[in-house]
Design a protein around this motif. Structure first.
Motif, PDB file in Angstrom:
ATOM      1  N   PRO A 240       0.816  -1.218   0.000  1.00 38.12           N
ATOM      2  CA  PRO A 240       0.000   0.000   0.000  1.00 38.12           C
ATOM      3  C   PRO A 240       0.848   1.265   0.000  1.00 38.12           C
ATOM      4  O   PRO A 240       1.943   1.301   0.571  1.00 38.12           O
ATOM      5  N   ILE A 241       0.337   2.297  -0.628  1.00 42.57           N
ATOM      6  CA  ILE A 241       0.940   3.622  -0.507  1.00 42.57           C
ATOM      7  C   ILE A 241       0.882   4.036   0.959  1.00 42.57           C
ATOM      8  O   ILE A 241      -0.152   3.917   1.610  1.00 42.57           O
ATOM      9  N   GLY A 242       2.004   4.494   1.485  1.00 40.97           N
ATOM     10  CA  GLY A 242       2.080   4.848   2.894  1.00 40.97           C
ATOM     11  C   GLY A 242       2.897   3.859   3.700  1.00 40.97           C
ATOM     12  O   GLY A 242       3.331   4.168   4.813  1.00 40.97           O
ATOM     13  N   GLU A 243       3.159   2.664   3.135  1.00 40.56           N
ATOM     14  CA  GLU A 243       3.901   1.628   3.865  1.00 40.56           C
ATOM     15  C   GLU A 243       5.388   1.752   3.573  1.00 40.56           C
ATOM     16  O   GLU A 243       5.812   1.762   2.417  1.00 40.56           O
ATOM     17  N   GLY A 244       6.197   1.804   4.646  1.00 43.13           N
ATOM     18  CA  GLY A 244       7.646   1.860   4.506  1.00 43.13           C
ATOM     19  C   GLY A 244       8.115   3.187   3.938  1.00 43.13           C
ATOM     20  O   GLY A 244       7.345   4.125   3.716  1.00 43.13           O
ATOM     21  N   VAL A 245       9.420   3.264   3.684  1.00 48.90           N
ATOM     22  CA  VAL A 245      10.015   4.494   3.156  1.00 48.90           C
ATOM     23  C   VAL A 245       9.468   4.823   1.774  1.00 48.90           C
ATOM     24  O   VAL A 245       9.095   5.963   1.485  1.00 48.90           O
ATOM     25  N   VAL A 246       9.415   3.815   0.907  1.00 46.88           N
ATOM     26  CA  VAL A 246       8.909   4.032  -0.449  1.00 46.88           C
ATOM     27  C   VAL A 246       7.447   4.480  -0.406  1.00 46.88           C
ATOM     28  O   VAL A 246       7.043   5.421  -1.107  1.00 46.88           O
TER      29      VAL A 246
ATOM     30  N   ILE B 163      18.296   9.113   3.194  1.00 43.75           N
ATOM     31  CA  ILE B 163      18.700   8.489   4.455  1.00 43.75           C
ATOM     32  C   ILE B 163      20.174   8.129   4.316  1.00 43.75           C
ATOM     33  O   ILE B 163      20.534   7.172   3.618  1.00 43.75           O
ATOM     34  N   ARG B 164      21.030   8.941   4.960  1.00 47.35           N
ATOM     35  CA  ARG B 164      22.476   8.728   4.834  1.00 47.35           C
ATOM     36  C   ARG B 164      22.905   7.433   5.525  1.00 47.35           C
ATOM     37  O   ARG B 164      23.637   6.628   4.959  1.00 47.35           O
ATOM     38  N   ASP B 165      22.441   7.269   6.761  1.00 48.33           N
ATOM     39  CA  ASP B 165      22.820   6.080   7.531  1.00 48.33           C
ATOM     40  C   ASP B 165      21.585   5.204   7.730  1.00 48.33           C
ATOM     41  O   ASP B 165      20.846   5.362   8.690  1.00 48.33           O
ATOM     42  N   ALA B 166      21.386   4.280   6.803  1.00 50.64           N
ATOM     43  CA  ALA B 166      20.189   3.430   6.859  1.00 50.64           C
ATOM     44  C   ALA B 166      20.326   2.304   7.871  1.00 50.64           C
ATOM     45  O   ALA B 166      19.322   1.749   8.322  1.00 50.64           O
ATOM     46  N   ILE B 167      21.550   1.959   8.236  1.00 54.71           N
ATOM     47  CA  ILE B 167      21.762   0.859   9.181  1.00 54.71           C
ATOM     48  C   ILE B 167      21.111   1.172  10.530  1.00 54.71           C
ATOM     49  O   ILE B 167      20.505   0.300  11.167  1.00 54.71           O
ATOM     50  N   SER B 168      21.203   2.418  10.949  1.00 50.09           N
ATOM     51  CA  SER B 168      20.662   2.797  12.257  1.00 50.09           C
ATOM     52  C   SER B 168      19.282   3.436  12.155  1.00 50.09           C
ATOM     53  O   SER B 168      18.777   3.952  13.148  1.00 50.09           O
ATOM     54  N   ASP B 169      18.696   3.404  10.988  1.00 54.85           N
ATOM     55  CA  ASP B 169      17.363   4.000  10.795  1.00 54.85           C
ATOM     56  C   ASP B 169      16.299   2.911  10.903  1.00 54.85           C
ATOM     57  O   ASP B 169      16.297   1.947  10.120  1.00 54.85           O
ATOM     58  N   GLY B 170      15.402   3.048  11.873  1.00 51.82           N
ATOM     59  CA  GLY B 170      14.385   2.026  12.123  1.00 51.82           C
ATOM     60  C   GLY B 170      13.361   1.876  11.021  1.00 51.82           C
ATOM     61  O   GLY B 170      12.604   0.888  11.003  1.00 51.82           O
TER      62      GLY B 170
ATOM     63  N   ILE C   8      14.019   1.318   7.943  1.00 50.46           N
ATOM     64  CA  ILE C   8      14.549   0.422   6.918  1.00 50.46           C
ATOM     65  C   ILE C   8      14.668  -0.986   7.483  1.00 50.46           C
ATOM     66  O   ILE C   8      15.354  -1.203   8.506  1.00 50.46           O
ATOM     67  N   PHE C   9      14.024  -1.939   6.833  1.00 48.69           N
ATOM     68  CA  PHE C   9      14.184  -3.344   7.245  1.00 48.69           C
ATOM     69  C   PHE C   9      15.528  -3.866   6.730  1.00 48.69           C
ATOM     70  O   PHE C   9      15.852  -3.703   5.552  1.00 48.69           O
TER      71      PHE C   9
END
Length: 486
Positions: A132-138, A150-157, A159-160
């Motif tokens: 669905p539109i609205g789910e996740g970053v995309v 998102i420069r640091d995706a490792i520490s960004d919640g 991003i799965f």
């Protein structure tokens, strides 16, 4: 005193050195930024040129998506990129992928086992899933229509992170692909090849690519529509030309008969048919038909029907036998179930002074009888029959029969389609058989060309238009009086 002056001088020199060094650093940074901006501008120009070239070649939408993802990877140095297309304003689905773009959801254990064929396997998974539109970053980018870096995706919640190292996301950019604020999709790039975070310049580049991609994709859709329309216009024009060639350009050379026809198309290609042809020195065949389907399919069906008519009319004696043969051919050829043809076929015999009619579900033929002492009379030739192409001849043949009536000098045979009588005015009232009969009765003495022109003018005056919802077809045949032959 000298020592103090030397200390001051040294301090001033140090300050000047530091200022000069800072100025040089700022200059280098400015030069670097200028270079990066020029580089970004050049990359966007190259991308735009690539898109224009693709549009000129009539590239398919899927190929345009692939070019966009490739340009995003090339310009940012990303390891992977993908486009998620807007589906019905509710869902997003992967439309293009380059490299190992990680799924935004966890993989099942059986899917993890298939990662030996990573690229194709991941592409298949991404293309088969929608979210669905609205789910996740995309989905968030699609919903807000604003890009995300998102420069640091490792520490960004948001991003799965997958357990497989190759599917980890270190840095990501997602930008909306829009045209006039309407969402087409989302362009994503992930994981710079140098393992450094994406920069603002990278973000600006992806945003620019997405912006120009939106325009290119919109124009591509319009170009494809235009090409399809042009191809359809060519097909329609070809069908119309074929149809015009099939209609009789001249009438049988029987001096006893005055013949006229009128055919007004509601569209570029009509669904009506008329034909007038000579059978032998004393007989002519007259036919009018109306196919249930209009446009190109109706026109082609009419061409086939006319070919069968001409063939069987020269080998079979009666109109009913001709229509049975035509129906048999249509049914054996696999005529579409939703299509049928109403048909009336008449044979005029000037040696016998008769007209013989067979009718397949069409409007009843009209005979106008003119006398010298009284007003002309109008009568229908009553006959039964089902439309062509509906049932096979076991049923069709039982409903069909020939009806012969006198056809003497002064008489008129009038065949027509329901486009005449069912033409409506602004109040929704139809022209009707009664109005048609009155005009025929009151104008039996004029020529057939004049009669058809008069009828058409009366229909136009009644409906207050010369654009119709249905084709208008009429064929008029008068048996001339002896005085008219001089």
């Amino acid at each position: 005193m000298l020592e103090i002056l030397l200390a001051i001088a040294l301090a001033l020199l140090l300050i000047l050195y530091r200022q000069t060094r800072s100025t040089k650093k700022a200059l280098r940074e400015a030069q670097d930024e200028t270079f990066l901006l020029k580089q970004e501008r050049q990359m966007v120009i190259e991308f735009m040129h690539n898109m224009v070239e693709a549009l000129g070649e009539g590239t398919r939408r899927e190929e345009l998506f692939e070019r966009i993802t490739h340009a995003a990877v090339k310009s940012t140095g990303a390891m992977t990129a993908a486009i998620f297309e807007n589906i019905d304003g509710r869902l997003l689905r992967c439309a293009s992928i380059e490299g190992l773009f990680p799924p935004h959801k966890p993989l099942r254990s059986d899917e993890m086992a298939n990662l030996s064929t990573r690229s194709k396997f991941l592409e298949r998974i991404l293309r088969s899933e929608s979210f669905p539109i609205g789910e996740g970053v995309v989905g968030a980018v699609a919903e807000t229509k604003k890009g995300i870096l998102i420069r640091d995706a490792i520490s960004d919640g948001r991003i799965f992170q997958h357990s497989d190292e190759a599917l980890r996301v270190y840095s990501i950019i997602a930008s909306p692909i829009l045209f006039r604020n309407e969402l087409i999709g989302v362009l994503c790039v992930a994981n710079p090849a140098n393992r450094q975070p994406f920069t603002d310049v990278d973000f600006s580049l992806v945003d620019n690519i997405a912006e120009h991609a939106g325009m290119a994709l919109h124009n591509a859709a319009n170009i494809h529509l235009l090409l399809e329309k042009n191809r359809l216009d060519v097909d329609i024009e070809l069908a119309a030309n074929i149809q015009r060639l099939l209609l009789p350009s001249e009438y049988p050379d029987l001096k006893q008969l005055d013949i006229a026809s009128t055919y007004i198309l509601a569209q570029k290609v009509g669904g009506d048919l008329y034909d007038v042809f000579q059978i032998d020195e004393n007989r002519i065949g007259v036919a009018v038909a109306d196919v249930s389907g209009k446009g190109i399919s109706g026109s082609l069906m009419m061409a086939i029907t006319q070919t069968h008519l001409r063939h069987f009319a020269l080998s079979l004696e009666s109109p009913s036998e001709v229509l049975k043969a035509v129906n048999r051919e249509l049914m054996e050829a696999g005529m579409r179930k939703e299509m049928f043809i109403t048909f009336v076929y008449a044979i005029i015999d000037v040696s016998e002074n008769t007209v013989t009619v067979a009718r397949a579900g069409h409007e009843l033929p009209i005979v106008v009888r003119r006398t010298l002492k009284a007003e002309a009379s109008v009568e229908k030739i009553e006959s039964s029959g089902m439309a062509l192409g509906m049932v096979d001849n076991r049923i069709f043949g039982h409903t069909l029969k020939d009806v012969s009536v006198p056809f003497n000098p002064g008489d008129i045979l009038f065949l027509y389609t329901d486009g005449i009588t069912e033409t409506a005015n602004r109040d929704g009232k139809e022209f009707s058989y009664a109005r048609l009969a009155d005009i025929l009765r009151e104008n039996a003495e004029i020529s057939m060309n004049e009669l058809n022109e008069l009828l058409l003018k009366q229909v136009e005056r009644f409906s207050e238009t010369d654009h119709y919802d249905d084709d208008l077809t009429m064929v008029s045949v008068k048996y001339r009086l002896s005085c008219d032959l001089r």
